[in-house]
Design a protein around this motif. Structure first.
Motif, PDB file in Angstrom:
ATOM      1  N   TYR A   5     -36.793 -19.999-109.370  1.00  0.00           N
ATOM      2  CA  TYR A   5     -36.385 -18.638-109.668  1.00  0.00           C
ATOM      3  C   TYR A   5     -37.576 -17.726-109.427  1.00  0.00           C
ATOM      4  O   TYR A   5     -38.657 -18.185-109.034  1.00  0.00           O
ATOM      5  CB  TYR A   5     -35.862 -18.526-111.101  1.00  0.00           C
ATOM      6  N   ALA A   6     -37.385 -16.445-109.627  1.00  0.00           N
ATOM      7  CA  ALA A   6     -38.437 -15.482-109.311  1.00  0.00           C
ATOM      8  C   ALA A   6     -38.690 -14.581-110.507  1.00  0.00           C
ATOM      9  O   ALA A   6     -37.770 -14.230-111.251  1.00  0.00           O
ATOM     10  CB  ALA A   6     -38.048 -14.650-108.092  1.00  0.00           C
ATOM     11  N   SER A   7     -39.958 -14.230-110.672  1.00  0.00           N
ATOM     12  CA  SER A   7     -40.344 -13.215-111.638  1.00  0.00           C
ATOM     13  C   SER A   7     -40.536 -11.916-110.856  1.00  0.00           C
ATOM     14  O   SER A   7     -41.504 -11.776-110.102  1.00  0.00           O
ATOM     15  CB  SER A   7     -41.632 -13.628-112.349  1.00  0.00           C
ATOM     16  N   ALA A   8     -39.588 -10.999-110.998  1.00  0.00           N
ATOM     17  CA  ALA A   8     -39.590  -9.777-110.189  1.00  0.00           C
ATOM     18  C   ALA A   8     -40.072  -8.576-111.005  1.00  0.00           C
ATOM     19  O   ALA A   8     -39.730  -8.428-112.178  1.00  0.00           O
ATOM     20  CB  ALA A   8     -38.200  -9.506-109.643  1.00  0.00           C
ATOM     21  N   LYS A   9     -40.861  -7.740-110.340  1.00  0.00           N
ATOM     22  CA  LYS A   9     -41.391  -6.536-110.985  1.00  0.00           C
ATOM     23  C   LYS A   9     -41.028  -5.320-110.133  1.00  0.00           C
ATOM     24  O   LYS A   9     -41.228  -5.324-108.911  1.00  0.00           O
ATOM     25  CB  LYS A   9     -42.916  -6.648-111.120  1.00  0.00           C
ATOM     26  N   ASN A  10     -40.464  -4.296-110.793  1.00  0.00           N
ATOM     27  CA  ASN A  10     -40.086  -3.049-110.125  1.00  0.00           C
ATOM     28  C   ASN A  10     -39.155  -3.291-108.934  1.00  0.00           C
ATOM     29  O   ASN A  10     -39.386  -2.807-107.825  1.00  0.00           O
ATOM     30  CB  ASN A  10     -41.326  -2.268-109.673  1.00  0.00           C
ATOM     31  N   SER A  11     -38.121  -4.093-109.169  1.00  0.00           N
ATOM     32  CA  SER A  11     -37.130  -4.380-108.137  1.00  0.00           C
ATOM     33  C   SER A  11     -35.753  -4.018-108.654  1.00  0.00           C
ATOM     34  O   SER A  11     -35.434  -4.230-109.827  1.00  0.00           O
ATOM     35  CB  SER A  11     -37.177  -5.862-107.752  1.00  0.00           C
ATOM     36  N   GLN A  12     -34.917  -3.457-107.786  1.00  0.00           N
ATOM     37  CA  GLN A  12     -33.567  -3.073-108.188  1.00  0.00           C
ATOM     38  C   GLN A  12     -32.615  -4.259-108.230  1.00  0.00           C
ATOM     39  O   GLN A  12     -31.563  -4.193-108.866  1.00  0.00           O
ATOM     40  CB  GLN A  12     -33.017  -2.016-107.222  1.00  0.00           C
ATOM     41  N   SER A  13     -32.944  -5.337-107.556  1.00  0.00           N
ATOM     42  CA  SER A  13     -32.056  -6.498-107.478  1.00  0.00           C
ATOM     43  C   SER A  13     -32.237  -7.400-108.686  1.00  0.00           C
ATOM     44  O   SER A  13     -33.320  -7.479-109.279  1.00  0.00           O
ATOM     45  CB  SER A  13     -32.334  -7.288-106.202  1.00  0.00           C
ATOM     46  N   LYS A  14     -31.170  -8.090-109.038  1.00  0.00           N
ATOM     47  CA  LYS A  14     -31.216  -9.115-110.075  1.00  0.00           C
ATOM     48  C   LYS A  14     -31.454 -10.468-109.409  1.00  0.00           C
ATOM     49  O   LYS A  14     -30.765 -10.815-108.446  1.00  0.00           O
ATOM     50  CB  LYS A  14     -29.902  -9.135-110.860  1.00  0.00           C
ATOM     51  N   TYR A  15     -32.426 -11.221-109.906  1.00  0.00           N
ATOM     52  CA  TYR A  15     -32.804 -12.500-109.300  1.00  0.00           C
ATOM     53  C   TYR A  15     -32.192 -13.645-110.095  1.00  0.00           C
ATOM     54  O   TYR A  15     -32.345 -13.719-111.319  1.00  0.00           O
ATOM     55  CB  TYR A  15     -34.323 -12.634-109.241  1.00  0.00           C
ATOM     56  N   LEU A  16     -31.512 -14.536-109.388  1.00  0.00           N
ATOM     57  CA  LEU A  16     -30.831 -15.667-110.008  1.00  0.00           C
ATOM     58  C   LEU A  16     -31.450 -16.979-109.534  1.00  0.00           C
ATOM     59  O   LEU A  16     -31.914 -17.075-108.392  1.00  0.00           O
ATOM     60  CB  LEU A  16     -29.339 -15.648-109.658  1.00  0.00           C
ATOM     61  N   PRO A  17     -31.443 -18.008-110.364  1.00  0.00           N
ATOM     62  CA  PRO A  17     -32.092 -19.282-109.997  1.00  0.00           C
ATOM     63  C   PRO A  17     -31.228 -20.146-109.102  1.00  0.00           C
ATOM     64  O   PRO A  17     -30.022 -19.933-108.952  1.00  0.00           O
ATOM     65  CB  PRO A  17     -32.321 -19.950-111.350  1.00  0.00           C
ATOM     66  N   THR A  18     -31.859 -21.146-108.517  1.00  0.00           N
ATOM     67  CA  THR A  18     -31.160 -22.176-107.758  1.00  0.00           C
ATOM     68  C   THR A  18     -31.844 -23.512-108.022  1.00  0.00           C
ATOM     69  O   THR A  18     -33.057 -23.558-108.259  1.00  0.00           O
ATOM     70  CB  THR A  18     -31.156 -21.860-106.253  1.00  0.00           C
TER      71      THR A  18
ATOM     72  N   VAL B  50     -42.691 -10.103-106.286  1.00  0.00           N
ATOM     73  CA  VAL B  50     -41.775 -11.211-106.533  1.00  0.00           C
ATOM     74  C   VAL B  50     -42.598 -12.495-106.486  1.00  0.00           C
ATOM     75  O   VAL B  50     -43.087 -12.883-105.425  1.00  0.00           O
ATOM     76  CB  VAL B  50     -40.636 -11.261-105.492  1.00  0.00           C
ATOM     77  N   LYS B  51     -42.749 -13.137-107.641  1.00  0.00           N
ATOM     78  CA  LYS B  51     -43.535 -14.362-107.733  1.00  0.00           C
ATOM     79  C   LYS B  51     -42.623 -15.535-108.070  1.00  0.00           C
ATOM     80  O   LYS B  51     -41.780 -15.434-108.965  1.00  0.00           O
ATOM     81  CB  LYS B  51     -44.632 -14.223-108.790  1.00  0.00           C
ATOM     82  N   MET B  52     -42.809 -16.631-107.361  1.00  0.00           N
ATOM     83  CA  MET B  52     -41.957 -17.802-107.548  1.00  0.00           C
ATOM     84  C   MET B  52     -42.294 -18.536-108.842  1.00  0.00           C
ATOM     85  O   MET B  52     -43.449 -18.594-109.258  1.00  0.00           O
ATOM     86  CB  MET B  52     -42.093 -18.762-106.377  1.00  0.00           C
ATOM     87  N   ARG B  53     -41.258 -19.111-109.445  1.00  0.00           N
ATOM     88  CA  ARG B  53     -41.385 -19.973-110.616  1.00  0.00           C
ATOM     89  C   ARG B  53     -40.603 -21.259-110.342  1.00  0.00           C
ATOM     90  O   ARG B  53     -39.595 -21.242-109.636  1.00  0.00           O
ATOM     91  CB  ARG B  53     -40.839 -19.291-111.870  1.00  0.00           C
ATOM     92  N   ASN B  54     -41.067 -22.352-110.912  1.00  0.00           N
ATOM     93  CA  ASN B  54     -40.436 -23.647-110.658  1.00  0.00           C
ATOM     94  C   ASN B  54     -40.560 -24.512-111.897  1.00  0.00           C
ATOM     95  O   ASN B  54     -41.676 -24.811-112.344  1.00  0.00           O
ATOM     96  CB  ASN B  54     -41.114 -24.318-109.452  1.00  0.00           C
ATOM     97  N   THR B  55     -39.450 -24.894-112.466  1.00  0.00           N
ATOM     98  CA  THR B  55     -39.423 -25.804-113.609  1.00  0.00           C
ATOM     99  C   THR B  55     -38.529 -26.994-113.246  1.00  0.00           C
ATOM    100  O   THR B  55     -37.400 -26.804-112.794  1.00  0.00           O
ATOM    101  CB  THR B  55     -38.873 -25.109-114.865  1.00  0.00           C
ATOM    102  N   GLY B  56     -39.056 -28.202-113.425  1.00  0.00           N
ATOM    103  CA  GLY B  56     -38.263 -29.346-113.004  1.00  0.00           C
ATOM    104  C   GLY B  56     -38.703 -30.648-113.634  1.00  0.00           C
ATOM    105  O   GLY B  56     -39.552 -30.673-114.533  1.00  0.00           O
TER     106      GLY B  56
END
Length: 249
Positions: free
Chosen positions: A51-64, A235-241
């Motif tokens: 997923y992404a940690s987004a700052k000052n973006s109009q879009s909603k970021y969803l995980p995969t 937009v910075k990537m995040r990864n949990t697994g």
């Protein structure tokens, strides 16, 4: 009384010095073999939620959620300390949704990012618990993620009331740039940096020195995009697994 032992003592010193030299050479030459005998390799398969940690973006970021596989070398330094490095292959990405609401009419802009990476982790490992058949390790360090290839799927949908009246879908190839320029005319908004540097933390359970179960989290340090929407956005990537592994010695 004459010192009749002096010539013999000199020979002894010469002999001992040479013996010490050859012993030292022999010992040093066995170090790689000893280390090689102690080095183990973990072959892992797992899944990660990206997923992404987004700052000052109009879009909603969803995980995969996507699979990953790795071969990691465990290089012992001390009894409870080791160094871990190797190679990891993963499919990463995220989804975005941007909605415009005009009363009964709605516009949806969605995108799906899918990106293939080869990663080189470099982590210090500390054994925090040791039982007869189970040990617990904490790993921490960096992960250097090299972009291989990927694509972005863009979809536009227009609804009037609950009825879909029009839609458009396109698929674009994502390019990776090692040295990005935010103002390059040939770069697209969906292109990414060729090297994503991230901090990685991991909790690892080793069973019978043959099997492992790992839970990890990864935080990218920099904006993954080559061309941000505006100077203040990121937009910075995040990864949990998690992964399961088999240890080869």
């Amino acid at each position: 009384m004459p010192d009749t032992l002096t010539p013999f003592s000199g020979y002894q010193r010469y002999y001992c010095m040479n013996m010490n030299k050859w012993v030292a050479i022999l010992l040093l030459s066995t170090v790689p073999a000893v280390l090689y005998a102690q080095v183990s390799a973990d072959v892992n398969i797992g899944i990660g939620t990206y997923y992404a940690s987004a700052k000052n973006s109009q879009s909603k970021y969803l995980p995969t959620t996507k699979p990953n596989a790795s071969t990691i070398l465990n290089i012992p330094i001390k009894n409870r300390v080791a160094l871990r490095t190797g190679l990891m292959y993963s499919i990463r990405g995220y989804n975005t949704v941007n909605k415009e609401d005009f009363g009964k009419n709605k516009l949806y802009y969605t995108s799906n990012y899918r990106m293939h990476y080869i990663s080189v982790p470099l982590m210090a490992s500390f054994r925090v618990m040791d039982r007869k058949t189970v040990s617990l390790w904490m790993d921490g360090g960096m992960s250097y993620n090299f972009f291989l290839h990927g694509y972005m799927r863009y979809d536009y949908k227009n609804y009037k009331g609950n009825e879909l009246v029009s839609e458009v879908g396109e698929k674009y190839r994502i390019n990776g740039k090692i040295a990005p320029s935010k103002y390059g005319s040939t770069q697209n908004s969906y292109d990414v940096t060729g090297l994503d540097v991230a901090m990685k933390m991991q909790l690892r359970v080793v069973i019978k020195e043959k099997y492992s179960l790992s839970v990890f989290h990864e935080n990218s340090l920099y904006d993954i995009r080559v061309k941000p929407d505006n100077p203040s956005s990121s937009v910075k990537m995040r990864n949990t697994g998690m992964s399961i592994g088999y240890i080869i010695r």
